[in-house]
Write a protein that holds these residues in place. Structure first.
Motif, PDB file in Angstrom:
ATOM      1  N   HIS A   1      10.028  -7.667   9.623  1.00  0.00           N
ATOM      2  CA  HIS A   1       9.950  -6.410  10.184  1.00  0.00           C
ATOM      3  C   HIS A   1      10.838  -5.552   9.375  1.00  0.00           C
ATOM      4  N   VAL A   2      10.397  -4.352   9.684  1.00  0.00           N
ATOM      5  CA  VAL A   2      11.052  -3.249   8.888  1.00  0.00           C
ATOM      6  C   VAL A   2      11.526  -1.982   9.918  1.00  0.00           C
ATOM      7  N   PHE A   3      12.898  -1.734   9.514  1.00  0.00           N
ATOM      8  CA  PHE A   3      13.332  -0.324  10.143  1.00  0.00           C
ATOM      9  C   PHE A   3      13.875   0.468   8.974  1.00  0.00           C
ATOM     10  N   ALA A   4      13.519   1.738   8.702  1.00  0.00           N
ATOM     11  CA  ALA A   4      13.799   2.468   7.697  1.00  0.00           C
ATOM     12  C   ALA A   4      14.505   3.734   8.036  1.00  0.00           C
ATOM     13  N   GLU A   5      15.265   4.179   7.119  1.00  0.00           N
ATOM     14  CA  GLU A   5      15.921   5.519   7.256  1.00  0.00           C
ATOM     15  C   GLU A   5      14.628   6.640   7.057  1.00  0.00           C
ATOM     16  N   LYS A   6      14.943   7.694   7.429  1.00  0.00           N
ATOM     17  CA  LYS A   6      14.024   8.858   7.364  1.00  0.00           C
ATOM     18  C   LYS A   6      14.189   9.424   5.936  1.00  0.00           C
ATOM     19  N   PRO A   7      13.013  10.037   5.398  1.00  0.00           N
ATOM     20  CA  PRO A   7      11.651   9.929   5.768  1.00  0.00           C
ATOM     21  C   PRO A   7      10.759   8.777   5.724  1.00  0.00           C
ATOM     22  N   LEU A   8       9.894   8.699   6.684  1.00  0.00           N
ATOM     23  CA  LEU A   8       9.168   7.145   6.303  1.00  0.00           C
ATOM     24  C   LEU A   8       8.674   6.850   4.930  1.00  0.00           C
ATOM     25  N   GLY A   9       8.259   8.192   4.036  1.00  0.00           N
ATOM     26  CA  GLY A   9       7.781   7.944   2.924  1.00  0.00           C
ATOM     27  C   GLY A   9       7.684   9.266   2.117  1.00  0.00           C
TER      28      GLY A   9
ATOM     29  N   ALA B   1      12.102   5.183  -2.524  1.00  0.00           N
ATOM     30  CA  ALA B   1      11.865   3.692  -2.560  1.00  0.00           C
ATOM     31  C   ALA B   1      11.734   3.144  -1.257  1.00  0.00           C
ATOM     32  N   HIS B   2      11.626   4.028  -0.100  1.00  0.00           N
ATOM     33  CA  HIS B   2      11.173   3.616   1.244  1.00  0.00           C
ATOM     34  C   HIS B   2      10.119   2.608   1.286  1.00  0.00           C
ATOM     35  N   VAL B   3       9.028   3.179   0.803  1.00  0.00           N
ATOM     36  CA  VAL B   3       7.784   2.611   1.024  1.00  0.00           C
ATOM     37  C   VAL B   3       7.728   1.472   0.156  1.00  0.00           C
TER      38      VAL B   3
ATOM     39  N   MET C   1       1.389   0.929   4.178  1.00  0.00           N
ATOM     40  CA  MET C   1       2.365   0.201   4.719  1.00  0.00           C
ATOM     41  C   MET C   1       2.228  -0.042   6.163  1.00  0.00           C
ATOM     42  N   LEU C   2       2.006   0.900   7.058  1.00  0.00           N
ATOM     43  CA  LEU C   2       1.629   0.709   8.262  1.00  0.00           C
ATOM     44  C   LEU C   2       0.515  -0.047   8.747  1.00  0.00           C
ATOM     45  N   GLU C   3      -0.490  -0.126   7.752  1.00  0.00           N
ATOM     46  CA  GLU C   3      -1.707  -0.848   8.065  1.00  0.00           C
ATOM     47  C   GLU C   3      -1.418  -2.287   7.799  1.00  0.00           C
ATOM     48  N   LEU C   4      -0.592  -2.649   6.587  1.00  0.00           N
ATOM     49  CA  LEU C   4      -0.317  -3.667   6.303  1.00  0.00           C
ATOM     50  C   LEU C   4       0.892  -4.467   7.389  1.00  0.00           C
ATOM     51  N   ALA C   5       1.537  -3.682   8.068  1.00  0.00           N
ATOM     52  CA  ALA C   5       2.247  -4.221   9.221  1.00  0.00           C
ATOM     53  C   ALA C   5       1.342  -4.592  10.345  1.00  0.00           C
ATOM     54  N   ASP C   6       0.333  -3.950  10.650  1.00  0.00           N
ATOM     55  CA  ASP C   6      -0.629  -4.052  11.777  1.00  0.00           C
ATOM     56  C   ASP C   6      -1.393  -5.578  11.408  1.00  0.00           C
TER      57      ASP C   6
ATOM     58  N   GLY D   1       9.722  -1.273   1.793  1.00  0.00           N
ATOM     59  CA  GLY D   1       9.345  -1.614   3.224  1.00  0.00           C
ATOM     60  C   GLY D   1       7.955  -2.521   2.997  1.00  0.00           C
ATOM     61  N   THR D   2       7.118  -2.105   2.001  1.00  0.00           N
ATOM     62  CA  THR D   2       6.054  -3.054   1.756  1.00  0.00           C
ATOM     63  C   THR D   2       6.333  -4.376   1.269  1.00  0.00           C
ATOM     64  N   ARG D   3       7.350  -4.670   0.267  1.00  0.00           N
ATOM     65  CA  ARG D   3       7.633  -5.728   0.048  1.00  0.00           C
ATOM     66  C   ARG D   3       8.335  -6.677   1.023  1.00  0.00           C
TER      67      ARG D   3
END
Length: 365
Positions: free
Chosen positions: A90-98, A76-78, A107-112, A81-83
Motif C-alpha cells: 500500500h502507498v501513502f504519499a505526500e502531496k501532490p499525488l503527481g 518522484a511521487h508516481v 498508478m491509481l488504476e494499478l492499485a485498483d 508509488g508505482t514501484r
C-alpha cells in the motif's frame, strides 16, 4: 484493532520529522525501516528511530513491509508509488499525488487492479479544525453556503527551508505545494469541483536560499509563483482561491465561508486543530466554536492510520488517492485555464469523505 500495519518510509527530509512525531501515538502503525538516496542521512534517522536503514530497492523488496510512506520530492511521487504497488505494498504519499493527472492516473488504476490502497496528504483535514468547520457548516449554522474565499501567501519558502530549490520546480510553487491544503478542504466542505478559471504569473525577483548550509545559493524559478482561481463546485458553491510566493504582507482573510445566515472563519488547513469562528446575522461578533468533530491531537500520519483501519474494516479511507487525484486535476486545470485563457471543465469527481466524529480514534473507528 488488529495487527499493526508495518510501514517503511522512503525520503527522510524535513517533512519526515512530523511523521516520526506521530507514530508513537498510533499503535495501528509499526515503523519498520527508512530509506533515502542519502545513505548517511538514512543511517542517522534509522538510528534515531530505532529501525532498519535500507536502500530504496531493499525497502521495496522487503516482504515484511506492508505499506510505504512516500516522502520523496514531487517529481518522484508516481515513480516510487508505482514501484511500491508493483511490490505489493500500500502507498501513502505526500502531496501532490503527481505532477499531472496523466502521470498519476495509471498508478491509481494499478492499485485498483492489485487490490491495494493509495492514500495522500494532506491529512490535516482530518483534525478538529476542518472537521469542526464541516460539522458547523452541515448543521446549517450559517444557512446555505454561497461562496468561500482563500488567500494564502508568503514571500517564499527560501526564507526558512534549508533546501528549498525543489519548491520552484514542477510539482512545487504555491499551487502544487500549498493549494492542496485548501482545495482538499474545499472539497471536504462543499464536494467536488466542476470547473475552474485560473490566472498564473511569476515575478522576475531573484531568489536565494536564506538559511542552512546552502545559504546564498541562487534558486532557478521554473514555476508560477502567484496563482488565482475561481472554482465552481458541483453543488453550486463558488470558491475564490489565491496562493502566492510573492506577498510580503497582507490583510486578506485566510479562509472564510459565506452563507445565507452568516460567515464561518475556517482555520488554517495546513494545521490540524486551530479554532473555528462564526459570525451570524443574529450574533455578528465573531465567536469561537466548540470542537465538535475530528481526530483529537492529530498530526501527519493520521491519514495513514485511518487508511490502515479502513483496510482492516474494509471501508473507504478518507485521505484517499482519488481525492488527491481530483485536487491534482483541479490544479492542472487552473494552470491550463491560465495558459489557454478559458474555463476548464474537470473530468474527475469524488465523493465527500466520511466525516470524522469527535472523539474518534483512527485505530478503533
Amino acid at each position: 484493532m488488529g495487527v499493526p500495519l508495518k510501514v517503511g518510509i522512503i525520503g527522510v527530509g524535513k517533512i519526515s520529522e512530523q511523521y516520526f512525531a506521530s507514530f508513537p501515538k498510533l499503535p495501528g502503525l509499526h515503523l519498520t525501516a527508512v530509506a533515502d538516496i542519502d545513505a548517511a542521512r538514512t543511517k542517522q534517522v534509522a538510528d534515531e528511530q530505532g529501525v532498519a536503514a535500507l536502500t530504496v530497492d531493499e525497502l521495496l523488496a522487503d516482504p515484511a513491509i506492508d505499506a510505504i510512506v512516500n516522502l520523496t520530492i514531487p517529481a518522484a511521487h508516481v515513480e516510487v508509488g508505482t514501484r511500491a504497488l508493483k511490490a505489493g505494498k500500500h502507498v501513502f504519499a505526500e502531496k501532490p499525488l503527481g505532477l499531472s493527472p496523466e502521470e498519476a492516473l495509471p498508478m491509481l488504476e494499478l492499485a485498483d487492479e492489485k487490490g491495494l490502497r493509495v492514500g495522500s496528504a494532506p491529512d490535516t483535514v482530518l483534525g478538529t479544525g476542518i472537521q469542526t468547520a464541516r460539522q458547523v457548516l452541515d448543521s446549517g449554522a450559517i444557512g446555505d453556503p454561497v461562496a468561500a474565499q482563500v488567500h494564502w501567501s508568503a514571500p517564499g519558502h527560501e526564507r526558512w527551508h534549508p533546501s528549498p530549490l525543489f519548491y520552484y520546480q514542477p510539482g512545487g510553487g504555491p499551487l502544487f505545494d500549498m493549494a492542496p491544503y485548501y482545495l482538499t478542504s474545499l472539497v471536504t466542505l462543499f464536494g467536488p469541483i466542476a470547473r475552474v478559471s485560473g490566472l498564473a504569473t511569476r515575478s522576475t525577483r531573484e531568489r536565494k536560499v536564506e538559511t542552512g548550509p546552502l545559504e546564498g545559493t541562487a534558486i532557478p524559478v521554473d514555476v508560477d509563483t502567484h496563482v488565482s482561481a475561481l472554482l465552481e463546485h458541483a453543488s453550486g458553491v463558488t470558491s475564490t482561491v489565491t496562493v502566492s510566493f510573492e506577498v510580503w504582507a497582507t490583510r486578506s482573510p485566510l479562509f472564510e465561508v459565506y452563507g445565507t445566515k452568516g460567515t464561518l472563519a475556517v482555520p488554517d488547513p495546513n494545521r490540524f486543530s486551530d479554532p473555528v469562528e462564526i459570525s451570524t446575522s443574529d450574533a455578528p461578533e465573531f465567536t469561537e466554536v466548540p470542537v465538535s468533530a475530528g481526530y483529537d491531537d492529530a498530526g501527519r500520519g493520521y491519514g495513514l492510520a485511518d487508511m490502515a483501519r479502513a483496510i482492516e474494516t474494509d471501508r473507504p479511507h478518507r485521505a484517499s488517492g482519488r481525492l488527491a487525484f481530483h485536487v491534482l486535476e483541479a490544479m492542472d486545470a487552473i494552470l491550463r485555464s491560465s495558459d489557454e485563457k478559458r474555463v476548464v471543465e474537470l473530468t474527475s469527481t469524488v465523493e465527500r469523505p466520511d466525516p470524522v466524529p469527535h472523539g474518534a480514534n483512527p485505530e478503533t473507528w
